[in-house]
Structure formats: C-alpha cells, structure tokens
Scaffold this motif. Structure first.
Motif, PDB file in Angstrom:
ATOM      1  N   MET A 475       1.160  -1.090   0.247  1.00  0.00           N
ATOM      2  CA  MET A 475      -0.185  -0.061   0.255  1.00  0.00           C
ATOM      3  C   MET A 475       1.273   1.262   0.113  1.00  0.00           C
ATOM      4  SD  MET A 475      -2.905  -1.218   2.611  1.00  0.00           S
ATOM      5  CE  MET A 475      -4.039  -2.561   2.609  1.00  0.00           C
ATOM      6  N   ASP A 476       2.008   0.962   0.959  1.00  0.00           N
ATOM      7  CA  ASP A 476       3.141   2.338   1.005  1.00  0.00           C
ATOM      8  C   ASP A 476       3.658   2.649  -0.512  1.00  0.00           C
ATOM      9  OD1 ASP A 476       2.695   3.081   3.460  1.00  0.00           O
ATOM     10  OD2 ASP A 476       3.690   1.595   4.278  1.00  0.00           O
ATOM     11  N   GLN A 477       3.860   1.751  -1.139  1.00  0.00           N
ATOM     12  CA  GLN A 477       4.544   2.299  -2.465  1.00  0.00           C
ATOM     13  C   GLN A 477       3.551   2.562  -3.547  1.00  0.00           C
ATOM     14  OE1 GLN A 477       5.528  -2.121  -4.342  1.00  0.00           O
ATOM     15  NE2 GLN A 477       6.393  -1.109  -6.099  1.00  0.00           N
ATOM     16  N   LYS A 478       2.068   2.730  -3.483  1.00  0.00           N
ATOM     17  CA  LYS A 478       0.897   2.893  -3.630  1.00  0.00           C
ATOM     18  C   LYS A 478       0.366   4.567  -3.626  1.00  0.00           C
ATOM     19  CE  LYS A 478      -1.357   0.498  -6.491  1.00  0.00           C
ATOM     20  NZ  LYS A 478      -2.915   0.152  -7.093  1.00  0.00           N
ATOM     21  N   GLY A 479       0.868   4.507  -2.488  1.00  0.00           N
ATOM     22  CA  GLY A 479       0.619   5.793  -1.365  1.00  0.00           C
ATOM     23  C   GLY A 479      -0.967   6.029  -1.504  1.00  0.00           C
ATOM     24  N   ILE A 480      -1.758   4.764  -0.715  1.00  0.00           N
ATOM     25  CA  ILE A 480      -2.848   4.309  -0.822  1.00  0.00           C
ATOM     26  C   ILE A 480      -2.805   4.527   0.646  1.00  0.00           C
ATOM     27  CG2 ILE A 480      -4.381   2.154  -0.827  1.00  0.00           C
ATOM     28  CD1 ILE A 480      -3.392   1.323  -2.632  1.00  0.00           C
ATOM     29  N   THR A 481      -3.791   4.913   1.219  1.00  0.00           N
ATOM     30  CA  THR A 481      -4.428   5.591   2.404  1.00  0.00           C
ATOM     31  C   THR A 481      -4.704   4.640   3.069  1.00  0.00           C
ATOM     32  OG1 THR A 481      -4.145   7.359   2.351  1.00  0.00           O
ATOM     33  CG2 THR A 481      -5.926   7.040   4.172  1.00  0.00           C
ATOM     34  N   PHE A 482      -4.292   3.792   4.742  1.00  0.00           N
ATOM     35  CA  PHE A 482      -4.680   2.496   4.872  1.00  0.00           C
ATOM     36  C   PHE A 482      -5.391   2.994   6.349  1.00  0.00           C
ATOM     37  CE2 PHE A 482      -4.517  -0.928   8.582  1.00  0.00           C
ATOM     38  CZ  PHE A 482      -5.959  -1.629   7.119  1.00  0.00           C
ATOM     39  N   GLU A 483      -7.016   2.313   6.357  1.00  0.00           N
ATOM     40  CA  GLU A 483      -7.338   3.196   7.508  1.00  0.00           C
ATOM     41  C   GLU A 483      -8.412   1.742   7.879  1.00  0.00           C
ATOM     42  OE1 GLU A 483     -10.958   5.523   6.313  1.00  0.00           O
ATOM     43  OE2 GLU A 483     -10.277   6.925   5.788  1.00  0.00           O
ATOM     44  N   ARG A 484      -7.634   1.821   9.315  1.00  0.00           N
ATOM     45  CA  ARG A 484      -8.436   0.950  10.383  1.00  0.00           C
ATOM     46  C   ARG A 484      -8.865   0.887  11.461  1.00  0.00           C
ATOM     47  NH1 ARG A 484      -2.794  -2.114  12.956  1.00  0.00           N
ATOM     48  NH2 ARG A 484      -2.922   0.126  14.480  1.00  0.00           N
ATOM     49  N   ALA A 485      -9.682   0.398  11.843  1.00  0.00           N
ATOM     50  CA  ALA A 485     -10.528   0.373  12.573  1.00  0.00           C
ATOM     51  C   ALA A 485     -11.297  -0.771  13.172  1.00  0.00           C
ATOM     52  CB  ALA A 485     -12.634   0.727  12.292  1.00  0.00           C
ATOM     53  N   ALA A 517      -3.773   4.483  -7.862  1.00  0.00           N
ATOM     54  CA  ALA A 517      -2.758   5.001  -6.436  1.00  0.00           C
ATOM     55  C   ALA A 517      -3.579   6.379  -5.796  1.00  0.00           C
ATOM     56  CB  ALA A 517      -1.029   5.678  -7.127  1.00  0.00           C
ATOM     57  N   GLY A 518      -2.730   6.086  -4.679  1.00  0.00           N
ATOM     58  CA  GLY A 518      -3.405   7.686  -3.991  1.00  0.00           C
ATOM     59  C   GLY A 518      -4.947   7.019  -3.852  1.00  0.00           C
ATOM     60  N   GLY A 519      -5.471   6.142  -3.390  1.00  0.00           N
ATOM     61  CA  GLY A 519      -6.911   5.557  -3.056  1.00  0.00           C
ATOM     62  C   GLY A 519      -6.292   5.236  -1.548  1.00  0.00           C
ATOM     63  N   ARG A 520      -7.626   3.919  -1.075  1.00  0.00           N
ATOM     64  CA  ARG A 520      -8.621   4.418   0.466  1.00  0.00           C
ATOM     65  C   ARG A 520      -8.685   3.105   0.494  1.00  0.00           C
ATOM     66  NH1 ARG A 520     -12.800   3.493   2.411  1.00  0.00           N
ATOM     67  NH2 ARG A 520     -13.337   3.759   0.964  1.00  0.00           N
ATOM     68  N   VAL A 521      -7.938   2.572   1.252  1.00  0.00           N
ATOM     69  CA  VAL A 521      -7.952   0.660   1.740  1.00  0.00           C
ATOM     70  C   VAL A 521      -8.605   0.502   2.816  1.00  0.00           C
ATOM     71  CG1 VAL A 521      -7.167  -1.071   2.123  1.00  0.00           C
ATOM     72  CG2 VAL A 521      -7.122  -0.480   0.178  1.00  0.00           C
ATOM     73  N   GLY A 522     -10.171   0.205   3.670  1.00  0.00           N
ATOM     74  CA  GLY A 522      -9.797   0.346   4.695  1.00  0.00           C
ATOM     75  C   GLY A 522     -10.229  -1.218   5.485  1.00  0.00           C
ATOM     76  N   LEU A 523      -9.753  -1.141   6.976  1.00  0.00           N
ATOM     77  CA  LEU A 523      -9.589  -2.773   7.567  1.00  0.00           C
ATOM     78  C   LEU A 523     -10.980  -2.807   8.664  1.00  0.00           C
ATOM     79  CD1 LEU A 523     -10.127  -5.739   7.575  1.00  0.00           C
ATOM     80  CD2 LEU A 523      -7.261  -5.311   9.260  1.00  0.00           C
ATOM     81  N   SER A 524     -11.809  -2.888   9.712  1.00  0.00           N
ATOM     82  CA  SER A 524     -13.185  -2.421  10.475  1.00  0.00           C
ATOM     83  C   SER A 524     -13.516  -4.822  10.973  1.00  0.00           C
ATOM     84  CB  SER A 524     -14.095  -1.509   9.486  1.00  0.00           C
ATOM     85  OG  SER A 524     -15.268  -2.554   9.157  1.00  0.00           O
ATOM     86  N   LEU A 525     -14.033  -4.221  12.166  1.00  0.00           N
ATOM     87  CA  LEU A 525     -14.208  -5.814  12.742  1.00  0.00           C
ATOM     88  C   LEU A 525     -15.516  -4.929  13.748  1.00  0.00           C
ATOM     89  CD1 LEU A 525     -11.895  -8.601  14.118  1.00  0.00           C
ATOM     90  CD2 LEU A 525     -13.943  -7.231  15.519  1.00  0.00           C
ATOM     91  N   GLU A 526     -16.578  -5.634  13.703  1.00  0.00           N
ATOM     92  CA  GLU A 526     -17.494  -5.750  14.967  1.00  0.00           C
ATOM     93  C   GLU A 526     -18.085  -7.158  14.826  1.00  0.00           C
ATOM     94  OE1 GLU A 526     -21.069  -4.437  12.823  1.00  0.00           O
ATOM     95  OE2 GLU A 526     -20.565  -5.124  11.176  1.00  0.00           O
ATOM     96  N   VAL A 527     -18.210  -6.783  16.446  1.00  0.00           N
ATOM     97  CA  VAL A 527     -18.455  -8.159  16.781  1.00  0.00           C
ATOM     98  C   VAL A 527     -20.623  -8.174  16.867  1.00  0.00           C
ATOM     99  CG1 VAL A 527     -18.226 -10.034  18.691  1.00  0.00           C
ATOM    100  CG2 VAL A 527     -16.498  -9.227  17.963  1.00  0.00           C
ATOM    101  N   GLY A 528     -20.574  -9.378  16.629  1.00  0.00           N
ATOM    102  CA  GLY A 528     -22.270  -9.266  16.211  1.00  0.00           C
ATOM    103  C   GLY A 528     -22.632 -10.405  17.124  1.00  0.00           C
ATOM    104  N   GLY A 529     -23.774 -11.016  17.868  1.00  0.00           N
ATOM    105  CA  GLY A 529     -24.117 -12.251  18.298  1.00  0.00           C
ATOM    106  C   GLY A 529     -22.434 -12.930  18.855  1.00  0.00           C
ATOM    107  N   ASN A 530     -22.508 -13.819  18.046  1.00  0.00           N
ATOM    108  CA  ASN A 530     -22.071 -15.250  18.127  1.00  0.00           C
ATOM    109  C   ASN A 530     -20.453 -15.315  17.133  1.00  0.00           C
ATOM    110  OD1 ASN A 530     -23.638 -16.106  16.036  1.00  0.00           O
ATOM    111  ND2 ASN A 530     -23.339 -18.591  16.907  1.00  0.00           N
ATOM    112  N   GLN A 531     -20.345 -14.543  15.595  1.00  0.00           N
ATOM    113  CA  GLN A 531     -19.918 -14.175  14.971  1.00  0.00           C
ATOM    114  C   GLN A 531     -19.269 -13.040  15.109  1.00  0.00           C
ATOM    115  OE1 GLN A 531     -22.321 -14.672  11.147  1.00  0.00           O
ATOM    116  NE2 GLN A 531     -21.984 -16.565  11.246  1.00  0.00           N
ATOM    117  N   VAL A 532     -17.968 -12.650  14.536  1.00  0.00           N
ATOM    118  CA  VAL A 532     -17.448 -11.854  13.750  1.00  0.00           C
ATOM    119  C   VAL A 532     -16.961 -11.524  12.501  1.00  0.00           C
ATOM    120  CG1 VAL A 532     -14.489 -10.960  13.914  1.00  0.00           C
ATOM    121  CG2 VAL A 532     -15.692 -12.417  15.891  1.00  0.00           C
ATOM    122  N   HIS A 533     -17.384 -10.445  12.313  1.00  0.00           N
ATOM    123  CA  HIS A 533     -17.396  -9.866  10.412  1.00  0.00           C
ATOM    124  C   HIS A 533     -15.932  -9.039  10.511  1.00  0.00           C
ATOM    125  CE1 HIS A 533     -21.379 -10.964  11.056  1.00  0.00           C
ATOM    126  NE2 HIS A 533     -21.838  -9.992  12.362  1.00  0.00           N
TER     127      HIS A 533
END
Length: 606
Positions: A475-485, A517-533
């Motif tokens: 991601m750094d090579q393409k200048g992509i903004t990485f967002e983590r939640a 290049a210059g785009g955005r990639v995000g990783l997020s996680l949520e716990v609901g009931g008996n599953q992780v998304h």
C-alpha cells in the motif's frame, strides 16, 4: 411306462392352492386365538386392578389423614377382604411395610420384584412367583399427602396365566375352527366345478404347444356349459372354417408395431438431450420435451412449424449458414448456436442428420439433436484463461529471478547494498512463485475434498496486526491511505491460523492491487451475536454486476482492462471462499463499478 402327466392340471392346482391357503388361515387362527384371548383377559385384568388400586389409594389416604398411622392396619385388612385381593399393604419411604393385611409382614422390608415390570404413569406392575409357586401380579402407586410423599400403596392378585386363556378359547373352537373348515371344503368343491372348463382349455393348448404340425391339430370342443366354454368352442369353429385366414396374425403385428412405436416415443421423451424430426419441407413432425425446453418454446403446438424459425436461424450469421445451406441437406451437419441467436444466453450444439428409410434411401426429412454445452464452453474459457494467467504468473517471476541472478553472476564490482537489493528481489519473486504453487495445491485439495483445517485457539487481534504489516509495504508503494477500525476487545477464535492469514492477505492484497494510486483501503471489525465480521473495503475499480456471481469461481478474472493489466491467477478469492466455508462462516461481497468493493468475512466465535 405310465403316460400320466408329471404335473397337476389347472383345476387341481387351483384347488390345491385354495386348500393350502385356507388351511394356513385355520392354523393361524388355532395358534392366535388363545394368545388373543389371553391378551384381552390380561388387558382387562390390568385395567380392573389399576382402577381398584386407585380406590385403595384414596381410602388409605383418607384414613391416614383423619386418624394417622393407627388407622392404616384396619383399613388395609378391610380393603383386602372387600376387594378379594391376595394381599394389601402400605410401604413407608424406607421400603418397609407400615401396614399389611398379613400382620406378620409389618415392619419387614418390602421385596423389590424386577420381573416383567410395566408402567402406567406412576403405577408399577410386577409379576413374580411366590413361595407357594403361585403366579402373582403386584401393583404399586405412590401415596402422597399435601404434595409430600408418604410411601406406596400395594395390592396383589393371582395371575391366571395361559391355561385360563386356552380354557376360555376352547368354547369358541367349534364355531371358530370347524365352521371355517367346512366353508373351505365347500368352496373347494365349487371352485373345482367352475375351473373345469379352464382345465380343458389348458389341456388343449398344451397339446397344441407339443404338436409339430399346428395346422393339422384338431381341437376338441368343451362340453361344459358357461360363457367360457361357449367362447372357446366358437373360436375353434372359426379356426376350422378359415384355417388359412391370417387376419388375427395381421392384427397381432399391428398391435406389436404400435407398442414398439409407443415404447420408442417414451424413450425419446425421457432423454435429457433434445430430439426432433422434420419432414422434407423442414416442418417439425416430432419434438421431445427436452427440445422444447432448450429452444424455449412454451406453446405445445410446435408440430408443423419450421425448425429454422424455432431455432432463430439467420442467414447473415456465419454460424447458421451451415444449417441453412441447400448443399448441406444430404449430409450430417454439426453447429454451435446461441439460444435465440444470442451466445450470451447460452450455447446449443445442434446436430442434423438426414433421415434414412429401410431401403437405405433418403426420405428428405432430418433428425435433429440439441444439447446445452454452455457449462462446457464456460469451462473451456476458464481453462484457457487459467493457462494464460498461470503462464504470466510463472513467466514474470522466473524472468526477474533469471535477470537478477545473471546480473549478480556477471558483475563483480557491485557494492554490498546492491547485492542485498538484488537478493531480496530474487527472494520475493521466489516467494511469489511458492505462493502461486501453494494456491494450486490448495485448489487441487479443495477439488478432491481433502482440504482440512488445523483449528487452534488464536489471538485474532494479533493475527490482524501481523496481516496488516505484511500488506502495508504494497500500500505504501502506491501511496494508498490505509484506515483501520478495530474494537478495544476482540475475542479469540479457534481457527486454522495459516489459512485465515492467507485469506486476509488475499483480501487486503486484492484491495491494494485493484485500487489506483492515492486511493483508500479500510479494515474494520465488528462482533455481533456469536460471529466476528471482518470488513475489507476499498475505493478501487469495483466489480460489474454481471460478474459478481462469478467472483468466487476458480480461475475467474474480470474482463475489465484495468484488472487484466494486474498480475493474478484467479485462485485467491476461490480459495478464500472455501477456507471461510470450512470454518462454518461466509464470505460475501458488495461492489459498484468505479466506486469500490467491500468484502465481508464472517467467522463463528467459539
């Protein structure tokens, strides 16, 4: 030597069969009647004793409530005498007789009989043989006062056994056995009289079957009366008067031909391939259900229509010209057509054969055979695409490895940093080759059904962080903004760490690869009931609507030119989908063209 036949004639066979089954019925009646009577007597005895036990329980409880334990002994003695019981007793919670109609038993431990126990709710019945060799039935029910168990109430009666049942059944023997036997004998005599004409017909037919010269055979008329005898005699008279008449034989041939035609039609209607017949003018004279379904014809009145019209043939299309050419009517033709003229709707393989008659001539008609080869064409297309992708995936890293290795071997004045850089590039390309080969092996195991998981308790938060660090350089090579939640607390999962890591690397790597290049990639996680998304979202090229349902197919790659420019084998998402499925989860995608994609991996907790 005796000329007697070695087998019974028809009449005797019928009578013997009738008598055999009749006697078997009588035998079953003889055996079953005492058992039935015993079952009925036993059932009635059980019902009566259960009712009597209920009344005894009520009386004992009433006496106990009014006068205490002192009233139990006279009560059970009175109940035993009034009910004609073998004995009556009250057992306390410790299993001892609190009161007994036989006073010597008071204070003794009540025996536990485990022979032939039966239950009716809270009532228990036990059968046993006492010291005097008498068969006894003992019934017990709990004694409860104000919802508190006091003990049990017990009564006993003599068990009559099978002897009394047989004695009871003996009264019915004359009516139930002798009368059926008399009726069977009378029926046998009547049946023999009725079957006598059939026996004569059988004798004459056997004589005809064993005589070499069937035309000189003389049948004897049946002297017995009745419709059967009259009809047989009339048939013999007709045969004698017209021995050379073959109309019956002709009718039999017609019937057989009709049967063969119906049988052939049933077979054709059951075929999965479409089969049709056209006449010399190209009009349909027969079409099985599969052909109607393949050409999308809803109307039942397809006979009489032109096959070229039903197939949507067009002389301007090159693929249709072989079927429309006049010089091809006398030879076999095979062509591939699109459904309703459109290849995107499916591909049909159409074969046309000239219809030949018995004298090897041509009738001018044709036999048509249609088969849906859409899946085969898609498989061929995917295979070709895979060969192209695999060649590219193998050629690029091999070319890089060879170029940098030759450079290292040829140039001796390279500084140490350059040598390290070249070695790192060679190592990365080798790793890329190894990953591609691992994907191929995993796909092979998946197709063979042997892709197994090694589930272990895993720190899922740590796994996510390691995966992010693995993909971040791309991601750094393409200048992509990485967002983590990520939430503060992430539950541990019991998963195959290596395979889930590969899945997350594929998802994040694809997001970085297909995001400009210059785009955005995000990783997020949520716990609901008996599953992780786990959500992986990007602002990349997106996926077209018509390709969304194919995105998890093996070797599939989007036809978007921007996607084709990137290296890829089409195996990553297919493998990721299978790994998540084996974990009991789901991998879904939501995407819009030129807006980005969002992949969601759902895994069960625990």
């Amino acid at each position: 030597m005796s000329n007697k036949p070695r087998h019974l004639n028809f009449t005797r066979r019928v009578v013997a069969s009738y008598l055999l089954f009749g006697l078997a019925a009588v035998l079953c009646l003889i055996v079953g009647l005492p058992l039935l009577v015993r079952a009925l007597v036993t059932s009635q005895t059980d019902v009566a004793c259960i009712n009597r036990l209920g009344r005894v329980n009520t009386a004992v409880l009433s006496a106990y409530s009014r006068h205490g334990e002192a009233a139990l002994q006279p009560t059970v003695e009175k109940l035993r005498a009034d009910g004609a019981l073998l004995y009556c007793a009250v057992i306390d919670k410790n299993g001892r007789y609190l009161a007994h109609s036989t006073r010597e038993q008071i204070g003794q431990v009540a025996p536990s009989h485990e022979i032939a126990n039966q239950h009716w709710g809270e009532v228990i019945c036990a059968r046993y043989v006492d010291a005097d060799q008498l068969a006894v039935r003992e019934y017990r029910s709990p004694l409860v006062r104000q919802d508190e168990p006091v003990g049990e109430v017990c009564i006993a009666v003599l068990d009559n056994g099978i002897q009394s049942a047989i004695h009871a059944a003996a009264e019915f023997v004359p009516l139930a056995i002798i009368a059926p036997a008399v009726v069977i004998a009378a029926g046998a005599m009547r049946l023999q009289r009725l079957a006598r004409p059939l026996a004569e017909v059988e004798r004459q037919l056997r004589q005809a079957a064993t005589t070499r010269d069937g035309h000189s055979l003389k049948f004897d008329a049946i002297r017995a009366g009745g419709a059967l005898a009259n009809g047989w005699n009339k048939l013999l008279t007709t045969r004698k008067e017209a021995p050379a008449d073959n109309s019956l034989e002709n009718r039999l041939h017609q019937v057989l031909d009709g049967f063969r035609n119906r049988k052939a039609e049933q077979i054709l209607n059951g075929l999965p391939d479409g089969v049709g017949v056209t006449d010399a003018e190209g009009k349909i004279t027969f079409a099985n259900p599969a052909l109607r379904a393949l050409i999308g014809w809803k109307d039942h009145a397809i006979e009489g229509r032109q096959m070229s019209e039903c197939l949507g043939l067009d002389a301007t299309r090159k693929a249709d010209q072989s079927l429309l050419a006049s010089d091809a009517l006398l030879r076999d033709v095979v062509a591939e057509l699109g459904r309703s003229g459109d290849m995107s709707q499916g591909v049909l393989r159409v074969a046309r054969y000239p219809l030949r008659v018995a004298d090897s001539g041509l009738s001018g008609g044709h036999i048509w055979a249609l088969r849906d080869v859409t899946q085969q064409k898609l498989a061929d297309q995917m295979r070709n695409q895979f060969v192209y992708s695999a060649t590219h995936e193998l050629r690029t890293p091999l070319a890089n490895i060879k170029a940098y290795a030759e450079t290292l071997g040829r140039m001796t004045d390279l500084d140490v940093e350059k040598q390290k850089e070249f070695c790192n590039i060679i190592n990365n390309e080798a790793t890329r080759l190894a990953r591609f080969i691992d994907d191929l092996l995993s796909i092979s195991r998946m197709q063979a059904g042997s892709l197994a998981l090694d589930r272990q308790p895993t720190d899922f938060e740590r796994l996510l962080n390691e995966t992010i660090e693995h993909v971040r350089p791309q991601m750094d090579q393409k200048g992509i903004t990485f967002e983590r939640a990520l939430p503060e607390k992430i539950p541990d999962l019991k998963i195959d760490k290596d395979k889930i890591t590969v899945t997350l690397v594929n998802l994040l790597g694809n997001a970085a690869k297909y995001t400009p290049a210059g785009g955005r990639v995000g990783l997020s996680l949520e716990v609901g009931g008996n599953q992780v998304h786990v959500h992986v979202e990007d602002s990349g090229y997106g996926i077209a609507v018509e390709e969304l349902n194919k995105i998890f197919d093996k070797f599939f790659r989007s036809s978007d030119p921007r996607v084709q420019e990137e290296t890829g084998s089409g195996l990553g998402l297919s493998l990721a989908h299978e790994v998540v499925r084996l974990h009991g989860g789901r991998l879904t995608v939501h995407s819009e063209l030129d807006k980005g994609s969002k992949f969601t991996m759902s895994l069960p907790v625990g």
